[in-house]
Design a protein around this motif. Structure first.
Motif, PDB file in Angstrom:
ATOM      1  N   MET A 201       0.830  -1.198   0.000  1.00 35.43           N
ATOM      2  CA  MET A 201       0.000   0.000   0.000  1.00 35.43           C
ATOM      3  C   MET A 201       0.872   1.259   0.000  1.00 35.43           C
ATOM      4  SD  MET A 201      -3.122   1.124   0.255  1.00 35.43           S
ATOM      5  CE  MET A 201      -4.097   2.443   0.865  1.00 35.43           C
ATOM      6  N   LEU A 202       1.900   1.238   0.815  1.00 38.98           N
ATOM      7  CA  LEU A 202       2.775   2.400   0.908  1.00 38.98           C
ATOM      8  C   LEU A 202       3.561   2.617  -0.386  1.00 38.98           C
ATOM      9  CD1 LEU A 202       3.800   4.651   2.736  1.00 38.98           C
ATOM     10  CD2 LEU A 202       5.596   3.118   3.483  1.00 38.98           C
ATOM     11  N   ALA A 203       3.998   1.530  -1.025  1.00 41.88           N
ATOM     12  CA  ALA A 203       4.757   1.658  -2.271  1.00 41.88           C
ATOM     13  C   ALA A 203       3.889   2.227  -3.384  1.00 41.88           C
ATOM     14  CB  ALA A 203       5.333   0.312  -2.680  1.00 41.88           C
ATOM     15  N   SER A 204       2.633   1.819  -3.434  1.00 40.52           N
ATOM     16  CA  SER A 204       1.762   2.346  -4.492  1.00 40.52           C
ATOM     17  C   SER A 204       1.457   3.822  -4.264  1.00 40.52           C
ATOM     18  CB  SER A 204       0.467   1.535  -4.566  1.00 40.52           C
ATOM     19  OG  SER A 204      -0.243   1.628  -3.351  1.00 40.52           O
ATOM     20  N   ARG A 205       1.292   4.215  -3.012  1.00 39.47           N
ATOM     21  CA  ARG A 205       1.046   5.629  -2.714  1.00 39.47           C
ATOM     22  C   ARG A 205       2.271   6.472  -3.073  1.00 39.47           C
ATOM     23  NH1 ARG A 205      -0.455   6.924   3.260  1.00 39.47           N
ATOM     24  NH2 ARG A 205      -1.677   5.082   2.781  1.00 39.47           N
ATOM     25  N   GLU A 206       3.443   5.948  -2.760  1.00 37.97           N
ATOM     26  CA  GLU A 206       4.685   6.649  -3.099  1.00 37.97           C
ATOM     27  C   GLU A 206       4.864   6.752  -4.614  1.00 37.97           C
ATOM     28  OE1 GLU A 206       8.156   8.748  -2.235  1.00 37.97           O
ATOM     29  OE2 GLU A 206       6.594   8.072  -0.859  1.00 37.97           O
ATOM     30  N   ALA A 207       4.507   5.687  -5.330  1.00 39.81           N
ATOM     31  CA  ALA A 207       4.613   5.707  -6.790  1.00 39.81           C
ATOM     32  C   ALA A 207       3.665   6.746  -7.392  1.00 39.81           C
ATOM     33  CB  ALA A 207       4.306   4.325  -7.351  1.00 39.81           C
ATOM     34  N   LEU A 208       2.469   6.858  -6.851  1.00 39.59           N
ATOM     35  CA  LEU A 208       1.525   7.874  -7.343  1.00 39.59           C
ATOM     36  C   LEU A 208       2.034   9.286  -7.055  1.00 39.59           C
ATOM     37  CD1 LEU A 208      -1.923   6.314  -6.438  1.00 39.59           C
ATOM     38  CD2 LEU A 208      -0.966   6.677  -8.709  1.00 39.59           C
ATOM     39  N   TRP A 209       2.625   9.476  -5.885  1.00 34.38           N
ATOM     40  CA  TRP A 209       3.162  10.791  -5.539  1.00 34.38           C
ATOM     41  C   TRP A 209       4.324  11.171  -6.455  1.00 34.38           C
ATOM     42  CZ3 TRP A 209       2.092  15.230  -3.872  1.00 34.38           C
ATOM     43  CH2 TRP A 209       3.063  16.112  -3.428  1.00 34.38           C
ATOM     44  N   VAL A 210       5.191  10.206  -6.736  1.00 34.36           N
ATOM     45  CA  VAL A 210       6.326  10.469  -7.633  1.00 34.36           C
ATOM     46  C   VAL A 210       5.828  10.786  -9.040  1.00 34.36           C
ATOM     47  CG1 VAL A 210       8.304   9.368  -8.765  1.00 34.36           C
ATOM     48  CG2 VAL A 210       8.026   9.196  -6.308  1.00 34.36           C
ATOM     49  N   SER A 211       4.845  10.039  -9.519  1.00 32.82           N
ATOM     50  CA  SER A 211       4.317  10.318 -10.860  1.00 32.82           C
ATOM     51  C   SER A 211       3.652  11.687 -10.923  1.00 32.82           C
ATOM     52  CB  SER A 211       3.343   9.222 -11.293  1.00 32.82           C
ATOM     53  OG  SER A 211       2.194   9.241 -10.473  1.00 32.82           O
ATOM     54  N   LEU A 212       3.024  12.105  -9.834  1.00 31.48           N
ATOM     55  CA  LEU A 212       2.433  13.443  -9.796  1.00 31.48           C
ATOM     56  C   LEU A 212       3.516  14.517  -9.790  1.00 31.48           C
ATOM     57  CD1 LEU A 212      -0.204  15.073  -9.520  1.00 31.48           C
ATOM     58  CD2 LEU A 212       0.113  14.947  -7.056  1.00 31.48           C
ATOM     59  N   GLN A 213       4.602  14.293  -9.056  1.00 30.69           N
ATOM     60  CA  GLN A 213       5.690  15.266  -9.026  1.00 30.69           C
ATOM     61  C   GLN A 213       6.393  15.374 -10.367  1.00 30.69           C
ATOM     62  OE1 GLN A 213       7.939  13.670  -5.687  1.00 30.69           O
ATOM     63  NE2 GLN A 213       7.548  15.551  -4.560  1.00 30.69           N
ATOM     64  N   ILE A 214       6.501  14.272 -11.078  1.00 30.34           N
ATOM     65  CA  ILE A 214       7.214  14.289 -12.352  1.00 30.34           C
ATOM     66  C   ILE A 214       6.318  14.771 -13.489  1.00 30.34           C
ATOM     67  CG2 ILE A 214       8.298  12.803 -14.082  1.00 30.34           C
ATOM     68  CD1 ILE A 214       9.452  11.222 -11.747  1.00 30.34           C
ATOM     69  N   GLY A 215       5.114  14.272 -13.552  1.00 25.91           N
ATOM     70  CA  GLY A 215       4.239  14.616 -14.665  1.00 25.91           C
ATOM     71  C   GLY A 215       3.408  15.864 -14.454  1.00 25.91           C
ATOM     72  N   GLY A 216       3.175  16.236 -13.210  1.00 27.79           N
ATOM     73  CA  GLY A 216       2.299  17.368 -12.903  1.00 27.79           C
ATOM     74  C   GLY A 216       2.721  18.691 -13.499  1.00 27.79           C
ATOM     75  N   PRO A 217       3.957  19.122 -13.280  1.00 28.36           N
ATOM     76  CA  PRO A 217       4.344  20.429 -13.827  1.00 28.36           C
ATOM     77  C   PRO A 217       4.244  20.511 -15.346  1.00 28.36           C
ATOM     78  CG  PRO A 217       5.929  19.711 -12.183  1.00 28.36           C
ATOM     79  CD  PRO A 217       5.002  18.562 -12.424  1.00 28.36           C
ATOM     80  N   ALA A 218       4.617  19.439 -16.032  1.00 26.85           N
ATOM     81  CA  ALA A 218       4.529  19.452 -17.496  1.00 26.85           C
ATOM     82  C   ALA A 218       3.068  19.507 -17.949  1.00 26.85           C
ATOM     83  CB  ALA A 218       5.221  18.216 -18.074  1.00 26.85           C
ATOM     84  N   LEU A 219       2.213  18.743 -17.291  1.00 21.88           N
ATOM     85  CA  LEU A 219       0.801  18.747 -17.666  1.00 21.88           C
ATOM     86  C   LEU A 219       0.147  20.093 -17.389  1.00 21.88           C
ATOM     87  CD1 LEU A 219      -0.332  15.219 -16.456  1.00 21.88           C
ATOM     88  CD2 LEU A 219      -0.033  16.009 -18.802  1.00 21.88           C
ATOM     89  N   VAL A 220       0.481  20.717 -16.261  1.00 22.30           N
ATOM     90  CA  VAL A 220      -0.094  22.023 -15.937  1.00 22.30           C
ATOM     91  C   VAL A 220       0.387  23.078 -16.935  1.00 22.30           C
ATOM     92  CG1 VAL A 220      -0.068  23.878 -14.215  1.00 22.30           C
ATOM     93  CG2 VAL A 220      -0.474  21.523 -13.515  1.00 22.30           C
ATOM     94  N   ALA A 221       1.668  23.040 -17.292  1.00 17.81           N
ATOM     95  CA  ALA A 221       2.190  24.010 -18.258  1.00 17.81           C
ATOM     96  C   ALA A 221       1.516  23.845 -19.613  1.00 17.81           C
ATOM     97  CB  ALA A 221       3.702  23.845 -18.401  1.00 17.81           C
ATOM     98  N   MET A 222       1.359  22.603 -20.047  1.00 19.67           N
ATOM     99  CA  MET A 222       0.712  22.381 -21.348  1.00 19.67           C
ATOM    100  C   MET A 222      -0.768  22.747 -21.298  1.00 19.67           C
ATOM    101  SD  MET A 222       2.715  18.992 -22.651  1.00 19.67           S
ATOM    102  CE  MET A 222       1.647  18.770 -24.033  1.00 19.67           C
ATOM    103  N   LEU A 223      -1.414  22.539 -20.161  1.00 16.76           N
ATOM    104  CA  LEU A 223      -2.810  22.933 -20.010  1.00 16.76           C
ATOM    105  C   LEU A 223      -2.959  24.444 -20.116  1.00 16.76           C
ATOM    106  CD1 LEU A 223      -5.774  22.116 -19.146  1.00 16.76           C
ATOM    107  CD2 LEU A 223      -5.018  22.665 -16.845  1.00 16.76           C
ATOM    108  N   LEU A 224      -2.087  25.175 -19.429  1.00  7.50           N
ATOM    109  CA  LEU A 224      -2.164  26.637 -19.472  1.00  7.50           C
ATOM    110  C   LEU A 224      -1.859  27.181 -20.858  1.00  7.50           C
ATOM    111  CD1 LEU A 224      -0.526  27.535 -16.042  1.00  7.50           C
ATOM    112  CD2 LEU A 224      -2.954  27.571 -16.657  1.00  7.50           C
ATOM    113  N   VAL A 225      -0.862  26.627 -21.523  1.00  4.27           N
ATOM    114  CA  VAL A 225      -0.535  27.076 -22.881  1.00  4.27           C
ATOM    115  C   VAL A 225      -1.678  26.737 -23.833  1.00  4.27           C
ATOM    116  CG1 VAL A 225       1.013  26.685 -24.838  1.00  4.27           C
ATOM    117  CG2 VAL A 225       1.948  27.038 -22.562  1.00  4.27           C
ATOM    118  N   GLY A 226      -2.238  25.558 -23.692  1.00  5.35           N
ATOM    119  CA  GLY A 226      -3.367  25.179 -24.540  1.00  5.35           C
ATOM    120  C   GLY A 226      -4.571  26.081 -24.335  1.00  5.35           C
ATOM    121  N   LEU A 227      -4.827  26.445 -23.093  1.00  6.39           N
ATOM    122  CA  LEU A 227      -5.937  27.358 -22.804  1.00  6.39           C
ATOM    123  C   LEU A 227      -5.679  28.728 -23.413  1.00  6.39           C
ATOM    124  CD1 LEU A 227      -8.601  27.813 -21.279  1.00  6.39           C
ATOM    125  CD2 LEU A 227      -7.224  28.502 -19.311  1.00  6.39           C
TER     126      LEU A 227
END
Length: 85
Positions: free
Chosen positions: A1-27
């Motif tokens: 359970m802890l490993a999956s939560r950590e994996a989700l947090w890492v994926s959010l830290q890595i993918g989040g900024p790029a997705l937010v930047a592309m969302l704002l530029v697209g808007l």
């Protein structure tokens, strides 16, 4: 359970900024296209690539550090579970 939560947090830290930047530029491009009635397909695509490249250049070391820390933690957990001396 802890490993999956950590994996989700890492994926959010890595993918989040790029997705937010592309969302704002697209808007912004969509609003520009709606205001000027220019419906060019490349106008929506090229700025997103530029934003993604900028995010990767600026946050690349942070992303690599997050991945390194996550992998190190996983390896230490594997060793602890395996009982290696």
């Amino acid at each position: 359970m802890l490993a999956s939560r950590e994996a989700l947090w890492v994926s959010l830290q890595i993918g989040g900024p790029a997705l937010v930047a592309m969302l704002l530029v697209g808007l912004a491009v969509s609003v520009f296209q709606a205001l000027t009635q220019i419906q060019e397909a490349s106008l929506g695509f090229l700025p997103k690539i530029g934003a993604l490249a900028g995010v990767l250049v600026l946050l690349g070391p942070f992303m690599a550090g997050v991945l390194r820390g996550y992998a190190e933690g996983l390896f230490l957990t594997i060793v602890a579970v395996g009982g290696a001396p």
